[in-house]
Scaffold this motif. Sequence first.
Motif, PDB file in Angstrom:
ATOM      1  N   GLY A  53       0.788  -1.226   0.000  1.00 42.48           N
ATOM      2  CA  GLY A  53       0.000   0.000   0.000  1.00 42.48           C
ATOM      3  C   GLY A  53       0.822   1.280   0.000  1.00 42.48           C
ATOM      4  N   ILE A  54       2.075   1.182  -0.407  1.00 40.47           N
ATOM      5  CA  ILE A  54       2.941   2.351  -0.436  1.00 40.47           C
ATOM      6  C   ILE A  54       2.870   3.046  -1.788  1.00 40.47           C
ATOM      7  N   VAL A  55       2.786   2.266  -2.845  1.00 43.15           N
ATOM      8  CA  VAL A  55       2.624   2.837  -4.183  1.00 43.15           C
ATOM      9  C   VAL A  55       1.348   2.303  -4.816  1.00 43.15           C
ATOM     10  N   GLU A  56       0.856   3.087  -5.757  1.00 37.40           N
ATOM     11  CA  GLU A  56      -0.304   2.679  -6.545  1.00 37.40           C
ATOM     12  C   GLU A  56       0.207   2.301  -7.918  1.00 37.40           C
ATOM     13  N   THR A  57      -0.240   1.155  -8.408  1.00 35.71           N
ATOM     14  CA  THR A  57       0.171   0.700  -9.737  1.00 35.71           C
ATOM     15  C   THR A  57      -1.074   0.533 -10.601  1.00 35.71           C
ATOM     16  N   ARG A  58      -0.972   1.057 -11.818  1.00 33.27           N
ATOM     17  CA  ARG A  58      -2.081   0.910 -12.770  1.00 33.27           C
ATOM     18  C   ARG A  58      -1.533   0.509 -14.122  1.00 33.27           C
ATOM     19  N   ARG A  59      -2.185  -0.449 -14.733  1.00 39.10           N
ATOM     20  CA  ARG A  59      -1.788  -0.911 -16.062  1.00 39.10           C
ATOM     21  C   ARG A  59      -2.594  -0.197 -17.138  1.00 39.10           C
ATOM     22  N   GLY A  60      -2.066  -0.275 -18.337  1.00 39.54           N
ATOM     23  CA  GLY A  60      -2.796   0.225 -19.494  1.00 39.54           C
ATOM     24  C   GLY A  60      -2.623   1.712 -19.722  1.00 39.54           C
ATOM     25  N   LYS A  61      -3.451   2.212 -20.632  1.00 33.05           N
ATOM     26  CA  LYS A  61      -3.381   3.621 -21.004  1.00 33.05           C
ATOM     27  C   LYS A  61      -3.669   4.488 -19.776  1.00 33.05           C
ATOM     28  N   GLY A  62      -2.830   5.476 -19.571  1.00 32.66           N
ATOM     29  CA  GLY A  62      -2.973   6.330 -18.402  1.00 32.66           C
ATOM     30  C   GLY A  62      -2.469   5.679 -17.133  1.00 32.66           C
ATOM     31  N   GLY A  63      -1.831   4.522 -17.281  1.00 28.53           N
ATOM     32  CA  GLY A  63      -1.328   3.803 -16.124  1.00 28.53           C
ATOM     33  C   GLY A  63       0.046   4.274 -15.715  1.00 28.53           C
ATOM     34  N   GLY A  64       0.593   3.569 -14.778  1.00 26.47           N
ATOM     35  CA  GLY A  64       1.917   3.886 -14.259  1.00 26.47           C
ATOM     36  C   GLY A  64       1.922   3.697 -12.761  1.00 26.47           C
ATOM     37  N   ILE A  65       2.934   4.246 -12.137  1.00 26.42           N
ATOM     38  CA  ILE A  65       3.028   4.131 -10.687  1.00 26.42           C
ATOM     39  C   ILE A  65       3.149   5.508 -10.061  1.00 26.42           C
ATOM     40  N   SER A  66       2.644   5.596  -8.850  1.00 29.94           N
ATOM     41  CA  SER A  66       2.726   6.831  -8.072  1.00 29.94           C
ATOM     42  C   SER A  66       2.648   6.455  -6.596  1.00 29.94           C
ATOM     43  N   LEU A  67       2.988   7.407  -5.756  1.00 28.09           N
ATOM     44  CA  LEU A  67       2.861   7.175  -4.324  1.00 28.09           C
ATOM     45  C   LEU A  67       1.394   7.074  -3.957  1.00 28.09           C
ATOM     46  N   GLN A  68       1.060   6.151  -3.095  1.00 28.46           N
ATOM     47  CA  GLN A  68      -0.318   6.008  -2.654  1.00 28.46           C
ATOM     48  C   GLN A  68      -0.627   6.958  -1.499  1.00 28.46           C
ATOM     49  N   LYS A  69       0.427   7.394  -0.804  1.00 20.24           N
ATOM     50  CA  LYS A  69       0.277   8.326   0.312  1.00 20.24           C
ATOM     51  C   LYS A  69       1.232   9.494   0.092  1.00 20.24           C
ATOM     52  N   ALA A  70       0.982  10.570   0.759  1.00 15.40           N
ATOM     53  CA  ALA A  70       1.892  11.706   0.708  1.00 15.40           C
ATOM     54  C   ALA A  70       3.239  11.301   1.296  1.00 15.40           C
ATOM     55  N   PRO A  71       4.338  11.862   0.786  1.00 14.72           N
ATOM     56  CA  PRO A  71       5.666  11.502   1.288  1.00 14.72           C
ATOM     57  C   PRO A  71       5.827  11.684   2.801  1.00 14.72           C
ATOM     58  N   ASN A  72       5.134  12.652   3.373  1.00 15.04           N
ATOM     59  CA  ASN A  72       5.267  12.864   4.823  1.00 15.04           C
ATOM     60  C   ASN A  72       4.538  11.791   5.635  1.00 15.04           C
ATOM     61  N   LEU A  73       3.792  10.910   4.978  1.00 21.84           N
ATOM     62  CA  LEU A  73       3.100   9.817   5.665  1.00 21.84           C
ATOM     63  C   LEU A  73       3.791   8.472   5.466  1.00 21.84           C
ATOM     64  N   ILE A  74       4.902   8.478   4.739  1.00 18.89           N
ATOM     65  CA  ILE A  74       5.639   7.240   4.486  1.00 18.89           C
ATOM     66  C   ILE A  74       6.868   7.231   5.394  1.00 18.89           C
ATOM     67  N   ASN A  75       6.811   6.414   6.435  1.00 19.65           N
ATOM     68  CA  ASN A  75       7.854   6.342   7.433  1.00 19.65           C
ATOM     69  C   ASN A  75       8.980   5.421   6.962  1.00 19.65           C
ATOM     70  N   LEU A  76      10.210   5.917   7.001  1.00 19.91           N
ATOM     71  CA  LEU A  76      11.341   5.130   6.506  1.00 19.91           C
ATOM     72  C   LEU A  76      11.585   3.867   7.322  1.00 19.91           C
ATOM     73  N   GLY A  77      11.433   3.938   8.629  1.00 23.26           N
ATOM     74  CA  GLY A  77      11.620   2.761   9.465  1.00 23.26           C
ATOM     75  C   GLY A  77      10.617   1.668   9.126  1.00 23.26           C
ATOM     76  N   GLU A  78       9.378   2.065   8.892  1.00 24.32           N
ATOM     77  CA  GLU A  78       8.348   1.085   8.530  1.00 24.32           C
ATOM     78  C   GLU A  78       8.652   0.445   7.183  1.00 24.32           C
ATOM     79  N   VAL A  79       9.103   1.244   6.219  1.00 28.47           N
ATOM     80  CA  VAL A  79       9.434   0.703   4.898  1.00 28.47           C
ATOM     81  C   VAL A  79      10.563  -0.318   5.027  1.00 28.47           C
ATOM     82  N   VAL A  80      11.612   0.042   5.740  1.00 24.95           N
ATOM     83  CA  VAL A  80      12.743  -0.877   5.909  1.00 24.95           C
ATOM     84  C   VAL A  80      12.297  -2.139   6.636  1.00 24.95           C
ATOM     85  N   ALA A  81      11.518  -2.021   7.665  1.00 28.18           N
ATOM     86  CA  ALA A  81      11.045  -3.196   8.411  1.00 28.18           C
ATOM     87  C   ALA A  81      10.187  -4.102   7.524  1.00 28.18           C
TER      88      ALA A  81
END
Length: 146
Positions: A53-81
């Motif tokens: 749930g950290i990034v959003e992924t979409r396939r097809g036209k208009g697809g791609g990847i982006s952050l699912q949450k604002a950067p200030n809500l993504i904790n580095l310790g949690e990501v590493v863990a």
Amino acid sequence: MQLTRYTDYALRVLTYLAVVPQGDKVNIEQISQRYDLSLHHLKKIVQQLGVFGIVETRRGKGGGISLQKAPNLINLGEVVALLENNLDVIDCHTAPCKILPACRLKGILAIATQAFIQTLNEYTLADLVSDNKSELIQLLVLDDKD
């Protein structure tokens, strides 16, 4: 302690996405080219970041990847863990250590690992890009549309 390449690359992906204008989507090929990393490896990483749930992924036209949450809500310790399978600094059991019953090193290293994660818990993805966003954009050549 050294993070695995998997976690290192995941943090690079997240840093890239954090400097992309909000609402824009990028593709994995762009990130692979900018960092000169294996596309196949990045696909696995992005898929797992999506599962968490950290990034959003979409396939097809208009697809791609982006952050699912604002950067200030993504904790580095949690990501590493989430990404590191094993945070043990040493393995006392694979080649059994003769002094294991009396050794205190493993306990001390466990305390050091906790301190490492606690320090990471004090920072978010926004902290990685807040003071140097324009420099990161230049280095990653984000204004150059592929």
